[in-house]
Design a protein around this motif. Structure first.
Motif, mmCIF file in Angstrom:
data_model
loop_
_atom_site.group_PDB
_atom_site.id
_atom_site.type_symbol
_atom_site.label_atom_id
_atom_site.label_comp_id
_atom_site.label_asym_id
_atom_site.label_seq_id
_atom_site.Cartn_x
_atom_site.Cartn_y
_atom_site.Cartn_z
ATOM 1 N N MET A 91 0.707 -1.114 0.143
ATOM 2 C CA MET A 91 -0.075 -0.072 0.014
ATOM 3 C C MET A 91 0.997 1.296 -0.094
ATOM 4 S SD MET A 91 -2.981 1.005 2.824
ATOM 5 C CE MET A 91 -4.131 2.440 2.338
ATOM 6 N N PHE A 92 0.531 2.167 -0.835
ATOM 7 C CA PHE A 92 1.194 3.401 -1.036
ATOM 8 C C PHE A 92 0.551 4.700 -0.758
ATOM 9 C CE2 PHE A 92 3.119 0.353 -4.145
ATOM 10 C CZ PHE A 92 4.156 0.309 -3.621
ATOM 11 N N HIS A 93 1.392 5.733 -0.135
ATOM 12 C CA HIS A 93 0.588 6.950 0.548
ATOM 13 C C HIS A 93 0.094 7.780 -1.003
ATOM 14 C CE1 HIS A 93 -0.033 10.707 2.404
ATOM 15 N NE2 HIS A 93 -0.100 10.018 3.356
ATOM 16 N N LYS A 94 -0.888 8.478 -1.015
ATOM 17 C CA LYS A 94 -1.423 9.086 -1.995
ATOM 18 C C LYS A 94 -0.652 10.210 -2.413
ATOM 19 C CE LYS A 94 -4.210 12.176 1.000
ATOM 20 N NZ LYS A 94 -5.664 12.505 1.136
ATOM 21 N N GLU A 95 0.431 10.676 -1.562
ATOM 22 C CA GLU A 95 1.259 11.776 -1.974
ATOM 23 C C GLU A 95 2.340 11.243 -2.911
ATOM 24 O OE1 GLU A 95 1.172 14.906 -1.402
ATOM 25 O OE2 GLU A 95 -0.852 14.836 -0.059
ATOM 26 N N GLY A 96 2.387 9.944 -3.094
ATOM 27 C CA GLY A 96 3.588 9.312 -3.874
ATOM 28 C C GLY A 96 3.302 9.136 -5.329
ATOM 29 N N TYR A 97 1.874 8.940 -5.434
ATOM 30 C CA TYR A 97 1.137 8.373 -6.749
ATOM 31 C C TYR A 97 1.917 9.188 -7.903
ATOM 32 C CZ TYR A 97 -2.065 5.482 -4.282
ATOM 33 O OH TYR A 97 -2.576 4.557 -3.436
ATOM 34 N N LYS A 98 1.837 10.444 -7.805
ATOM 35 C CA LYS A 98 2.249 11.277 -8.899
ATOM 36 C C LYS A 98 3.686 11.075 -9.081
ATOM 37 C CE LYS A 98 2.595 16.045 -10.725
ATOM 38 N NZ LYS A 98 2.053 17.691 -10.274
ATOM 39 N N ILE A 99 4.592 10.900 -8.274
ATOM 40 C CA ILE A 99 5.891 11.170 -8.292
ATOM 41 C C ILE A 99 6.206 9.686 -8.951
ATOM 42 C CG2 ILE A 99 8.026 10.881 -7.136
ATOM 43 C CD1 ILE A 99 7.043 12.923 -5.343
ATOM 44 N N MET A 100 5.659 8.548 -8.431
ATOM 45 C CA MET A 100 6.070 7.118 -8.904
ATOM 46 C C MET A 100 5.520 7.142 -10.350
ATOM 47 S SD MET A 100 4.823 4.791 -5.610
ATOM 48 C CE MET A 100 3.332 5.247 -5.433
ATOM 49 N N THR A 101 4.370 7.664 -10.763
ATOM 50 C CA THR A 101 4.001 7.652 -12.050
ATOM 51 C C THR A 101 5.093 8.363 -13.039
ATOM 52 O OG1 THR A 101 1.668 7.801 -11.335
ATOM 53 C CG2 THR A 101 2.135 7.919 -13.869
ATOM 54 N N LEU A 102 5.376 9.698 -12.699
ATOM 55 C CA LEU A 102 6.284 10.147 -13.423
ATOM 56 C C LEU A 102 7.852 9.736 -13.713
ATOM 57 C CD1 LEU A 102 5.328 13.901 -12.360
ATOM 58 C CD2 LEU A 102 4.851 12.899 -14.620
ATOM 59 N N THR A 103 8.267 9.073 -12.446
ATOM 60 C CA THR A 103 9.222 8.291 -12.307
ATOM 61 C C THR A 103 9.521 7.038 -13.439
ATOM 62 O OG1 THR A 103 9.841 8.874 -10.037
ATOM 63 C CG2 THR A 103 10.976 7.182 -11.078
ATOM 64 N N ALA A 104 8.410 6.285 -13.307
ATOM 65 C CA ALA A 104 7.989 5.141 -14.165
ATOM 66 C C ALA A 104 8.218 5.532 -15.450
ATOM 67 C CB ALA A 104 6.862 4.476 -13.692
ATOM 68 N N ILE A 105 7.514 6.772 -16.068
ATOM 69 C CA ILE A 105 7.569 7.158 -17.398
ATOM 70 C C ILE A 105 8.809 7.563 -17.918
ATOM 71 C CG2 ILE A 105 6.464 9.005 -18.765
ATOM 72 C CD1 ILE A 105 3.924 8.927 -17.461
ATOM 73 N N LEU A 106 9.499 8.296 -16.959
ATOM 74 C CA LEU A 106 10.771 8.609 -17.485
ATOM 75 C C LEU A 106 11.662 7.686 -17.494
ATOM 76 C CD1 LEU A 106 13.055 10.945 -17.800
ATOM 77 C CD2 LEU A 106 13.325 10.871 -15.182
ATOM 78 N N LEU A 107 11.916 6.701 -16.507
ATOM 79 C CA LEU A 107 12.669 5.553 -16.556
ATOM 80 C C LEU A 107 12.485 4.792 -17.716
ATOM 81 C CD1 LEU A 107 13.054 4.486 -12.841
ATOM 82 C CD2 LEU A 107 14.554 5.687 -14.261
ATOM 83 N N ILE A 108 11.227 4.474 -18.199
ATOM 84 C CA ILE A 108 10.836 3.458 -19.325
ATOM 85 C C ILE A 108 11.285 4.278 -20.788
ATOM 86 C CG2 ILE A 108 8.819 2.905 -20.890
ATOM 87 C CD1 ILE A 108 7.311 2.300 -18.084
ATOM 88 N N ALA A 109 11.129 5.519 -20.731
ATOM 89 C CA ALA A 109 11.469 6.450 -21.891
ATOM 90 C C ALA A 109 13.207 6.129 -21.967
ATOM 91 C CB ALA A 109 11.057 7.704 -21.888
ATOM 92 N N ILE A 110 13.723 6.512 -20.852
ATOM 93 C CA ILE A 110 15.404 6.114 -21.026
ATOM 94 C C ILE A 110 15.709 4.707 -21.641
ATOM 95 C CG2 ILE A 110 17.072 6.101 -19.486
ATOM 96 C CD1 ILE A 110 16.092 8.227 -17.696
ATOM 97 N N ASN A 111 15.066 3.941 -21.037
ATOM 98 C CA ASN A 111 15.454 2.461 -21.472
ATOM 99 C C ASN A 111 15.019 2.439 -22.793
ATOM 100 O OD1 ASN A 111 16.416 0.651 -19.140
ATOM 101 N ND2 ASN A 111 15.293 2.164 -18.260
ATOM 102 N N ILE A 112 13.961 2.820 -23.452
ATOM 103 C CA ILE A 112 13.582 2.650 -24.647
ATOM 104 C C ILE A 112 14.512 3.439 -25.615
ATOM 105 C CG2 ILE A 112 12.132 3.319 -26.514
ATOM 106 C CD1 ILE A 112 9.587 2.976 -24.561
ATOM 107 N N ILE A 113 14.994 4.537 -25.182
ATOM 108 C CA ILE A 113 16.016 5.189 -26.202
ATOM 109 C C ILE A 113 17.424 4.411 -25.950
ATOM 110 C CG2 ILE A 113 17.462 7.287 -26.089
ATOM 111 C CD1 ILE A 113 14.983 8.843 -24.992
ATOM 112 N N THR A 114 17.738 4.164 -24.785
ATOM 113 C CA THR A 114 19.113 3.324 -24.690
ATOM 114 C C THR A 114 18.928 2.027 -25.644
ATOM 115 O OG1 THR A 114 19.147 4.027 -22.492
ATOM 116 C CG2 THR A 114 20.237 1.986 -23.018
#
Length: 218
Positions: free
Chosen positions: A1-24
């Motif tokens: 279970m995660f705190h609601k304050e983290g949803y935005k940060i976790m989502t943006l982090t996931a998108i950024l990391l996926i994008a970096i790996n696709i480019i790589t």
């Protein structure tokens, strides 16, 4: 279970990391480089999501108990002059949170919120003597018939760049319920009446909503 304050940060982090790996994987042909970036991405994401974890805590409701508002280590137990709200001497217990602790802030007592105020400020390290007066912070006072008025203060640290406080004046709150969040390490001070028996020791690790830090006498 995660705190609601983290949803935005976790989502943006996931998108950024996926994008970096696709480019790589598109631009780099060396396997070990691609694999290393993938491993580092997974480790970084796991570190982010563990910071925002929000374990279920079943607080034993007791009006005489003052429970730890956060997880962490007790770093201060002393009599101090509290000059913002009480303007007299109080017994202060401070709990320091490292980046690996759960950072949910919980109400140490139940009752009515008498005072809630945000103060902008500096970002000194949380154990600095002046951090409780000069850092970004929020002060909340909760009152009930047994414990009287209990003050707790969220204090930002060198890494904590945002304090979230849900307590509103006049609000009725339950002991151990979610009262806010501090992002990326800090401390919380609790101010109790002089003479309150303390149930913790310096350097003791406590859990928010579960560990009793003080007991109100009859």
């Amino acid at each position: 279970m995660f705190h609601k304050e983290g949803y935005k940060i976790m989502t943006l982090t996931a998108i950024l990391l996926i994008a970096i790996n696709i480019i790589t994987y598109t631009l780099i042909n060396t396997y070990w480089i691609k694999f290393s970036i993938l491993v580092l991405s997974v480790i970084l994401f796991l570190l982010i999501i563990q910071f925002f974890r929000n374990p279920t805590r079943r607080t034993e409701i007791n009006s005489r108990n003052i429970v730890a508002p956060v997880d962490g280590k007790v770093v201060v137990i002393e009599e101090v002059y509290e000059k913002e709200y009480f303007k007299d001497k109080r017994l202060q217990v401070s709990i320091f949170m490292s980046p690996i602790n759960v950072h949910v802030t919980r109400h140490p007592v139940g009752g009515r919120v008498k005072f809630s105020k945000y103060h902008p400020g500096k970002f000194l390290v949380a154990w600095h003597p002046k951090s409780s007066e000069e850092n970004e912070r929020t002060t909340v006072v909760v009152e009930n018939e047994v414990a009287g008025e209990i003050l707790y203060r969220q204090i930002a640290g060198a890494m904590a760049k945002r304090i979230v406080n849900y307590a509103e004046e006049g609000q009725e709150v339950t002991q151990g319920s979610d009262s806010g969040f501090i992002k990326f390490g800090s401390r919380v001070d609790v101010f109790m009446p002089i003479g309150t028996p303390i149930e913790v020791a310096l350097n003791q690790k406590v859990k928010g909503g579960l560990s009793v830090i003080g007991k109100i006498q009859d």
